[in-house]
Design a protein around this motif. Sequence first.
Motif, PDB file in Angstrom:
ATOM      1  N   ILE A 178      -5.131  22.742  -0.639  1.00 20.47           N
ATOM      2  CA  ILE A 178      -4.828  24.159  -0.859  1.00 20.47           C
ATOM      3  C   ILE A 178      -3.717  24.315  -1.888  1.00 20.47           C
ATOM      4  N   GLU A 179      -2.783  23.370  -1.899  1.00 25.45           N
ATOM      5  CA  GLU A 179      -1.690  23.405  -2.868  1.00 25.45           C
ATOM      6  C   GLU A 179      -2.141  22.996  -4.270  1.00 25.45           C
ATOM      7  N   GLY A 180      -3.406  22.625  -4.424  1.00 24.93           N
ATOM      8  CA  GLY A 180      -3.937  22.298  -5.740  1.00 24.93           C
ATOM      9  C   GLY A 180      -3.944  20.825  -6.083  1.00 24.93           C
ATOM     10  N   CYS A 181      -3.748  19.951  -5.094  1.00 24.32           N
ATOM     11  CA  CYS A 181      -3.737  18.514  -5.354  1.00 24.32           C
ATOM     12  C   CYS A 181      -5.158  17.985  -5.496  1.00 24.32           C
ATOM     13  N   ASN A 182      -5.353  17.073  -6.445  1.00 22.34           N
ATOM     14  CA  ASN A 182      -6.642  16.403  -6.539  1.00 22.34           C
ATOM     15  C   ASN A 182      -6.641  15.178  -5.622  1.00 22.34           C
ATOM     16  N   TRP A 183      -7.731  14.379  -5.690  1.00 18.47           N
ATOM     17  CA  TRP A 183      -7.852  13.268  -4.758  1.00 18.47           C
ATOM     18  C   TRP A 183      -6.752  12.231  -4.948  1.00 18.47           C
ATOM     19  N   LEU A 184      -6.427  11.911  -6.177  1.00 18.70           N
ATOM     20  CA  LEU A 184      -5.380  10.913  -6.410  1.00 18.70           C
ATOM     21  C   LEU A 184      -4.020  11.420  -5.952  1.00 18.70           C
ATOM     22  N   GLU A 185      -3.748  12.705  -6.154  1.00 19.63           N
ATOM     23  CA  GLU A 185      -2.481  13.267  -5.698  1.00 19.63           C
ATOM     24  C   GLU A 185      -2.423  13.306  -4.172  1.00 19.63           C
ATOM     25  N   ILE A 186      -3.543  13.607  -3.519  1.00 20.12           N
ATOM     26  CA  ILE A 186      -3.584  13.574  -2.052  1.00 20.12           C
ATOM     27  C   ILE A 186      -3.322  12.162  -1.543  1.00 20.12           C
ATOM     28  N   LEU A 187      -3.935  11.203  -2.202  1.00 22.65           N
ATOM     29  CA  LEU A 187      -3.729   9.810  -1.804  1.00 22.65           C
ATOM     30  C   LEU A 187      -2.271   9.404  -1.973  1.00 22.65           C
ATOM     31  N   TRP A 188      -1.674   9.756  -3.111  1.00 24.18           N
ATOM     32  CA  TRP A 188      -0.319   9.313  -3.424  1.00 24.18           C
ATOM     33  C   TRP A 188       0.747  10.065  -2.619  1.00 24.18           C
ATOM     34  N   LYS A 189       0.534  11.356  -2.355  1.00 20.91           N
ATOM     35  CA  LYS A 189       1.562  12.165  -1.719  1.00 20.91           C
ATOM     36  C   LYS A 189       1.392  12.299  -0.210  1.00 20.91           C
ATOM     37  N   VAL A 190       0.197  12.031   0.301  1.00 25.72           N
ATOM     38  CA  VAL A 190      -0.047  12.206   1.734  1.00 25.72           C
ATOM     39  C   VAL A 190      -0.311  10.865   2.413  1.00 25.72           C
ATOM     40  N   TYR A 191      -1.308  10.140   1.944  1.00 25.04           N
ATOM     41  CA  TYR A 191      -1.748   8.944   2.664  1.00 25.04           C
ATOM     42  C   TYR A 191      -0.799   7.751   2.470  1.00 25.04           C
ATOM     43  N   VAL A 192      -0.409   7.503   1.236  1.00 30.52           N
ATOM     44  CA  VAL A 192       0.437   6.330   0.979  1.00 30.52           C
ATOM     45  C   VAL A 192       1.780   6.420   1.702  1.00 30.52           C
ATOM     46  N   PRO A 193       2.509   7.555   1.663  1.00 29.14           N
ATOM     47  CA  PRO A 193       3.785   7.612   2.396  1.00 29.14           C
ATOM     48  C   PRO A 193       3.630   7.408   3.896  1.00 29.14           C
ATOM     49  N   LEU A 194       2.552   7.936   4.481  1.00 27.40           N
ATOM     50  CA  LEU A 194       2.370   7.802   5.921  1.00 27.40           C
ATOM     51  C   LEU A 194       1.911   6.398   6.323  1.00 27.40           C
ATOM     52  N   ALA A 195       1.476   5.604   5.361  1.00 29.85           N
ATOM     53  CA  ALA A 195       1.016   4.245   5.653  1.00 29.85           C
ATOM     54  C   ALA A 195       2.050   3.191   5.273  1.00 29.85           C
ATOM     55  N   LYS A 196       3.304   3.576   5.072  1.00 28.66           N
ATOM     56  CA  LYS A 196       4.331   2.623   4.664  1.00 28.66           C
ATOM     57  C   LYS A 196       4.492   1.457   5.641  1.00 28.66           C
ATOM     58  N   PRO A 197       4.473   1.671   6.978  1.00 28.65           N
ATOM     59  CA  PRO A 197       4.578   0.510   7.884  1.00 28.65           C
ATOM     60  C   PRO A 197       3.448  -0.499   7.688  1.00 28.65           C
ATOM     61  N   THR A 198       2.235  -0.011   7.421  1.00 28.77           N
ATOM     62  CA  THR A 198       1.114  -0.909   7.181  1.00 28.77           C
ATOM     63  C   THR A 198       1.302  -1.688   5.892  1.00 28.77           C
ATOM     64  N   TYR A 199       1.759  -0.992   4.843  1.00 25.75           N
ATOM     65  CA  TYR A 199       2.029  -1.689   3.583  1.00 25.75           C
ATOM     66  C   TYR A 199       3.097  -2.763   3.767  1.00 25.75           C
ATOM     67  N   LEU A 200       4.136  -2.455   4.529  1.00 22.74           N
ATOM     68  CA  LEU A 200       5.208  -3.419   4.745  1.00 22.74           C
ATOM     69  C   LEU A 200       4.710  -4.643   5.502  1.00 22.74           C
ATOM     70  N   ALA A 201       3.966  -4.404   6.588  1.00 24.22           N
ATOM     71  CA  ALA A 201       3.462  -5.530   7.380  1.00 24.22           C
ATOM     72  C   ALA A 201       2.494  -6.389   6.575  1.00 24.22           C
ATOM     73  N   TYR A 202       1.564  -5.740   5.886  1.00 29.50           N
ATOM     74  CA  TYR A 202       0.607  -6.510   5.096  1.00 29.50           C
ATOM     75  C   TYR A 202       1.284  -7.208   3.928  1.00 29.50           C
ATOM     76  N   GLY A 203       2.266  -6.559   3.313  1.00 29.52           N
ATOM     77  CA  GLY A 203       2.979  -7.181   2.205  1.00 29.52           C
ATOM     78  C   GLY A 203       3.700  -8.449   2.629  1.00 29.52           C
ATOM     79  N   LEU A 204       4.322  -8.433   3.801  1.00 35.42           N
ATOM     80  CA  LEU A 204       5.003  -9.634   4.296  1.00 35.42           C
ATOM     81  C   LEU A 204       4.020 -10.769   4.541  1.00 35.42           C
TER      82      LEU A 204
END
Length: 274
Positions: A178-204
């Motif tokens: 609704i705010e005008g975000c496209n798919w890449l912006e939704i991925l970068w601003k919504v999904y990636v920040p909320l998945a930080k614990p998963t990124y950290l665990a998998y990165g280790l």
Amino acid sequence: MKSTTTYAPRSRFFSVPALETVAAWLLAIIWIFPLLYAFWAAFHPSEFMVNFELFAPLTLENFTNAWSQAPFARYYLNTFALVTGVVIGQFVVCTLAAFAFARFPIPGKNVLFMLVLIQLFVFPEVLIVENYRIASELGLINTITGIGLPYVASALGIFLLRQTFKTIPRELEDAARIEGCNWLEILWKVYVPLAKPTYLAYGLVSISHHWNNFIWPLVVTNSVESRPLTVGLGVFSAPETGVNWATVSAATLLSIAPLLIAFCYSSANSCSRF
């Protein structure tokens, strides 16, 4: 009539938690014993390698000899470049693939996802010959890119991120749209920040695996310019080199020092939270 049967209290000495604790301590001692011996051999002269005297003299000469007898600075640079490139590549590829599997209405995506998961059941050693052939055709033999390229598309990373993305409420995605975000912006601003614990665990996990990987880098490299630490240490500690084991122990500690420091730091942070 009230029953007068009495039951003897269960012995705590033979309880399951006690046995699990004893087994955990035994496994910990077995695991840490080689590391303790490496510390002892690295910080003592070679004549005290098997003579465990409490007041044996300490020395840093083994580290000096190891550093001067092999190009560990180059090995460190190659390993950092390899691990950094692989982890960044995995984050990009796995994020895009996981987002597509979690949110896009792709026909037959469940079948495609099952095909991706089949990779988890295939041992990397089975693909060495085919990977070597492809790397040779691409001109990537004896390069850092050739070492890391087969690991960029990780089924484990795709699986973990897909499961995390599926738990994120759709309302957040709709609000971003609704705010005008496209798919890449939704991925970068919504999904990636909320998945930080998963990124950290998998990165280790990924960093630890590729830092210690040995078989494929050994096959695909043949010069100092591209060897990571594991291969360099294997060449350095070969019997024909004539290096004593005190120096090899020091070289081993040099190789595992970054991971050991990271492990101790993360363990200390975890303990401080409780």
